[in-house]
Design an enzyme around this catalytic site. Sequence first.
Site, PDB file in Angstrom:
ATOM      1  N   ASP A 142      43.498  43.285  32.647  1.00 17.44           N
ATOM      2  CA  ASP A 142      42.476  43.272  31.595  1.00 17.44           C
ATOM      3  C   ASP A 142      42.327  44.628  30.905  1.00 17.44           C
ATOM      4  O   ASP A 142      41.760  44.713  29.825  1.00 17.44           O
ATOM      5  CB  ASP A 142      41.119  42.870  32.184  1.00 17.44           C
ATOM      6  CG  ASP A 142      41.150  41.513  32.867  1.00 17.44           C
ATOM      7  OD1 ASP A 142      42.019  40.688  32.502  1.00 17.44           O
ATOM      8  OD2 ASP A 142      40.315  41.267  33.755  1.00 17.44           O
ATOM      9  N   GLY A 200      42.001  38.132  30.013  1.00 23.94           N
ATOM     10  CA  GLY A 200      41.388  39.423  29.684  1.00 23.94           C
ATOM     11  C   GLY A 200      39.937  39.514  30.093  1.00 23.94           C
ATOM     12  O   GLY A 200      39.288  40.546  29.941  1.00 23.94           O
ATOM     13  N   ARG A 243      50.339  37.047  34.656  1.00 26.28           N
ATOM     14  CA  ARG A 243      50.144  37.912  35.826  1.00 26.28           C
ATOM     15  C   ARG A 243      51.380  37.983  36.713  1.00 26.28           C
ATOM     16  O   ARG A 243      51.404  38.769  37.671  1.00 26.28           O
ATOM     17  CB  ARG A 243      48.952  37.411  36.644  1.00 26.28           C
ATOM     18  CG  ARG A 243      47.612  37.561  35.940  1.00 26.28           C
ATOM     19  CD  ARG A 243      46.590  38.204  36.838  1.00 26.28           C
ATOM     20  NE  ARG A 243      46.452  37.536  38.096  1.00 26.28           N
ATOM     21  CZ  ARG A 243      45.411  36.783  38.443  1.00 26.28           C
ATOM     22  NH1 ARG A 243      44.427  36.600  37.592  1.00 26.28           N
ATOM     23  NH2 ARG A 243      45.348  36.245  39.629  1.00 26.28           N
TER      24      ARG A 243
HETATM   25  O1  F6P Z   1      40.854  39.963  36.047  1.00 20.35           O
HETATM   26  C1  F6P Z   1      42.146  39.500  35.863  1.00 20.35           C
HETATM   27  C2  F6P Z   1      42.147  38.042  35.439  1.00 20.35           C
HETATM   28  O2  F6P Z   1      43.481  37.645  35.224  1.00 20.35           O
HETATM   29  C3  F6P Z   1      41.279  37.710  34.230  1.00 20.35           C
HETATM   30  O3  F6P Z   1      41.903  38.041  33.017  1.00 20.35           O
HETATM   31  C4  F6P Z   1      41.048  36.245  34.440  1.00 20.35           C
HETATM   32  O4  F6P Z   1      39.849  35.805  33.809  1.00 20.35           O
HETATM   33  C5  F6P Z   1      40.921  36.135  35.932  1.00 20.35           C
HETATM   34  O5  F6P Z   1      41.617  37.243  36.479  1.00 20.35           O
HETATM   35  C6  F6P Z   1      41.486  34.866  36.529  1.00 20.35           C
HETATM   36  O6  F6P Z   1      41.207  34.878  37.877  1.00 20.35           O
HETATM   37  P1  F6P Z   1      41.838  33.911  38.953  1.00 20.35           P
HETATM   38  O7  F6P Z   1      43.228  34.412  39.253  1.00 20.35           O
HETATM   39  O8  F6P Z   1      40.929  34.034  40.118  1.00 20.35           O
HETATM   40  O9  F6P Z   1      41.876  32.541  38.348  1.00 20.35           O
END
Ligand code: F6P
Length: 354
Positions: free
Chosen positions: A129, A172, A277
């Site tokens: 983010d 983000g 990610r």
């Molecule tokens: O904080 C990083 C992030 O990828 C955010 O952009 C997103 O809202 C969140 O994590 C998603 O989280 P999870 O992997 O728990 O679904």
Amino acid sequence: MAKRIGVLTGGGDCPGLNPAIRGVVLRAAQAGMECVGLREGWKGMMSGVHVPLTPHSVKDLVGKGGTVLGTSRTNPFKKEQGVEKVLETFKNLRLDALVAMGGEDTLGVACRLYQERQFPVVGVPKTMDNDLSATDYTFGFDSAVTVAMDAAARLKDTGLSHGRVMVLEVMGRHAGWVALFTGIAAAADYVCVPERPIDVDDMVAKVQAAHAAFGTSLVVASEAIDLPGESSASQDGLDDFGHHILKERGVAKCLEALLEKKTGIETRSAVIGHIQRGGAPTLFDRILGTRVGVRAAELVIEGRFGNMVALKGDSAVPVSLAEATADLKIIPSHWLALLDTVTEKTGERAAAVV
Ligand code: F6P
């Protein structure tokens, strides 16, 4: 001098964590110290589940995505006896220091442990983010935007073939950095960020103008924007740190319907979600991860606990965890001005030049 360093990765994973782990371990080994990896963030510090980390085991980590230590969004301050368990693990594993890698939540826990329990911890900032205010950039961001930029280019190809408007939703959380950089780098016609409300008339005009001039149009939207007509109550539940879980909010679908209705042009949307990610870290994130990891080990060697390693210009410098976790870094006005410049109505400009 500390002899045994614990390392953990908390919060959402991102490319760059493995290079950072490698950096800590190699610098620690150079100073004659050994490292232990705690599994799944603060959860591992509570349960004591751990793995050895040696220069041999981290050898090839620099190019690997994710985190070999696993991660979770566990907050020991929200768990029964959570903090006591963290302190117990620290003692049982004969640790002298801990390096905690994470975003505002993981580092917020580190900060409280340092302030309230004099816990010897050093922070490493990570988050796709890019929303930590004390550092210029966090690793994970460059890799995520590179993926999003590629996705945007692919959407433009198919959008052009069909003469459609395309919408790309990116992550983000409550800062729009990923959308901003993706939009600029992919020549989007409108970018929706949480830092300011969507100007629906402006968005429609820009999309129509770009479509008329180029045969397609691209809108990039951040997942946490306020949707026209939506109340924030319709967001999902809360995580351990009190954040709205934003999955399946339908930002892309909502914009798709809105744009198709208002422009009269066929519209499609895509959500790339966690694809942002995964994958190998970019060159930038490999180098940044390595640098902040190495510097974190040096702060441990120097006994400078309660600090996080920040990138300031070309230097990796310590800043206090308190300062590092005080404010979220959201998009300032000069970046929004740049965005407005590059998303000026292209149709009109192209027509004027001709
Ligand atoms: O904080 C990083 C992030 O990828 C955010 O952009 C997103 O809202 C969140 O994590 C998603 O989280 P999870 O992997 O728990 O679904």
